[in-house]
Design a protein around this motif. Structure first.
Motif, PDB file in Angstrom:
ATOM      1  N   ALA A 337      14.739 -50.390 -32.474  1.00 11.23           N
ATOM      2  CA  ALA A 337      15.337 -49.339 -33.300  1.00 11.23           C
ATOM      3  C   ALA A 337      15.053 -49.573 -34.772  1.00 11.23           C
ATOM      4  O   ALA A 337      14.794 -48.623 -35.532  1.00 11.23           O
ATOM      5  CB  ALA A 337      16.846 -49.282 -33.047  1.00 11.23           C
ATOM      6  N   ARG A 366      19.929 -45.597 -31.392  1.00 12.41           N
ATOM      7  CA  ARG A 366      19.247 -44.330 -31.593  1.00 12.41           C
ATOM      8  C   ARG A 366      17.829 -44.586 -32.086  1.00 12.41           C
ATOM      9  O   ARG A 366      17.546 -45.564 -32.767  1.00 12.41           O
ATOM     10  CB  ARG A 366      20.012 -43.486 -32.602  1.00 12.41           C
ATOM     11  CG  ARG A 366      21.423 -43.136 -32.159  1.00 12.41           C
ATOM     12  CD  ARG A 366      22.096 -42.238 -33.174  1.00 12.41           C
ATOM     13  NE  ARG A 366      21.355 -40.974 -33.360  1.00 12.41           N
ATOM     14  CZ  ARG A 366      21.717 -40.015 -34.202  1.00 12.41           C
ATOM     15  NH1 ARG A 366      22.789 -40.176 -34.968  1.00 12.41           N
ATOM     16  NH2 ARG A 366      21.007 -38.913 -34.313  1.00 12.41           N
ATOM     17  N   ARG A 369      13.610 -44.551 -26.954  1.00 15.96           N
ATOM     18  CA  ARG A 369      13.741 -43.957 -25.628  1.00 15.96           C
ATOM     19  C   ARG A 369      13.700 -45.093 -24.598  1.00 15.96           C
ATOM     20  O   ARG A 369      12.728 -45.849 -24.551  1.00 15.96           O
ATOM     21  CB  ARG A 369      12.608 -42.962 -25.385  1.00 15.96           C
ATOM     22  CG  ARG A 369      12.685 -42.267 -24.016  1.00 15.96           C
ATOM     23  CD  ARG A 369      11.459 -41.422 -23.750  1.00 15.96           C
ATOM     24  NE  ARG A 369      11.313 -40.341 -24.739  1.00 15.96           N
ATOM     25  CZ  ARG A 369      10.375 -40.314 -25.676  1.00 15.96           C
ATOM     26  NH1 ARG A 369       9.503 -41.312 -25.766  1.00 15.96           N
ATOM     27  NH2 ARG A 369      10.305 -39.315 -26.533  1.00 15.96           N
TER      28      ARG A 369
END
Length: 428
Positions: A337, A366, A369
């Motif tokens: 990330a 966040r 994926r």
């Protein structure tokens, strides 16, 4: 003591003068007696002054004379003091003792007839009525009782005085302890005040140090802000100068191409050396860097629309093998990330999964994926992801599995070893 042989206990039969003389002799004998030999009834009288024993202790002395042992002791004292009279009182004495109060006293003590030894005037006293003698005897007995009570009261007073003395000594001791406790309390209070003063001084110094440190921090922050502003200005100046130089070169090249009317280059030198073959899509250069250099990974991810695909467990087990699988996933995804945030690249991390595999509560970080390969292995999932991308897009696959390396490189993707990504994450 009967009236003649001295063995009865009728006190009224003894004339007052003879009784007084007997009490006096008993008082003298009591004074010469050792304290341990004094009868219990006469211990208080024994403590009287010698001149008061015969008067103040007349009653107890007379009562004690009724005891044969005490009377015998007094008789021995009287005999030692009057040996001639004692010899004249013997029944077989050739020279009987002449009548006298002293002789009658000895006869009474020795148990011999004593009435005939009284002085001539004594019969006049004997003529006193029996009623008067009885009243006198009762008065004397009452006086003796009162004297005994007074002696007992004096003993009690003496005991009370001794007790009072003990209580006074105890009071003095308690006062001394109280004074000592007050002194210790004052000393403890002074020490506490001194400790408080020291603490307050230390607190004041600490406050001054904190104030000074805050001022120095503010000054350092101001200097850092100024330095950052100067750095931004310098960078901006350098960018402007480089952009101006680049624009100058581009304009010069464009003008030169227009002036010379150069046609577009259709062939390259290598095309003239060998027959034309199908050329593979050219990749951005690595500027001479090796695949193990973390800088190569940074350069690739800075390309427009770069996509980073990571073989999850292949990387985490090589870098964080001591952790549990869940902790490995968490640490790897958190690091990716940060990479995504710094480079802007698309990041996909693939893990081997199983039926029903779910994301942890709260999900992962966040910008990353996270995919689990269910019904296949993560290697096959990565191959499908690479083949799904359009030709020409910069694809970077992180794995150390040589089969995967061979397949994805054939599909046009860059391959970076797992150790390179681990080294890049450790620099975050």
């Amino acid at each position: 003591m009967s009236g003649e042989d001295g063995t009865g206990d009728d006190a009224t039969a003894v004339p007052p003068a003879l009784r007084t003389a007997l009490v006096q002799v008993a008082a003298d004998a009591l004074g010469a007696t050792e304290p341990v030999e004094v009868p219990p009834s006469l211990r208080a009288v024994h403590r009287f002054a010698p001149r008061r024993r015969a008067t103040a202790g007349a009653g107890p002395l007379w009562n004690a004379l009724q005891d044969d042992a005490f009377r015998a002791r007094v008789a021995r004292v009287w005999t030692q003091a009057n040996p001639e009279l004692a010899a004249g009182l013997a029944p077989d004495s050739e020279e009987p003792a002449p009548p006298s109060l002293q002789a009658a006293t000895g006869a009474w003590l020795l148990g011999a007839p004593w009435r005939d030894l009284l002085p001539a005037e004594e019969p006049a006293v004997a003529t006193v009525s029996a009623e008067a003698q009885a009243r006198l005897s009762r008065a004397q007995a009452e006086a003796d009782r009162l004297r005994a009570d007074a002696a007992a009261a004096r003993d009690e007073a003496r005991a009370a005085e001794e007790q009072l003395g003990g209580l006074q000594r105890e009071l003095r001791r308690l006062r001394s302890d109280a004074d000592r406790a007050r002194s210790e309390g004052r000393r403890a209070a002074e020490e506490a005040r001194a400790a408080l003063d020291t603490a307050e001084l230390a607190q004041a110094r600490a406050a001054d140090d904190l104030r000074q440190a805050s001022e120095e921090r503010r000054s350092a922050q101001a200097e850092r802000t100024a330095a950052r502003a100067e750095l931004r200005a310098a960078r901006k100046l350098a960018d402007v100068r480089v952009r101006l130089l680049l624009d100058t070169i581009v304009d010069a090249a464009s003008g030169l191409r227009s002036e010379l009317a150069l046609p577009p280059v259709a062939e390259l030198p290598a095309d003239l050396v060998s027959p034309p073959t199908e050329r593979t899509a050219a990749r951005p250069g690595s500027r001479g860097r090796s695949a193990q250099d973390p800088a190569l990974l940074d350069e690739l991810l800075r390309q427009p629309w770069a996509h980073l695909m990571v073989d999850g467990y292949n990387v985490s087990k090589s870098g964080f093998g001591e952790l549990s699988l869940a902790e490995q996933r968490r640490r790897l995804v958190d690091g990716l990330a940060q990479v995504a945030a710094r480079t802007g690249a698309e990041v996909t991390c693939c893990f081997d999964g199983q039926e029903g595999q779910q994301h942890p509560p709260g999900g992962y970080a966040r910008g990353v994926r996270v995919l689990f390969a269910v019904g296949e292995i993560a290697d096959d999932l990565i191959r499908r992801l690479v083949h799904a991308e359009p030709p020409g897009r910069v694809l970077v696959v992180v794995t150390s599995d040589q089969e995967v390396v061979r397949d994805v490189e054939a599909a046009g993707a860059w391959v970076v070893p797992s150790s390179t990504l681990v080294a890049r994450l450790q620099r975050l």
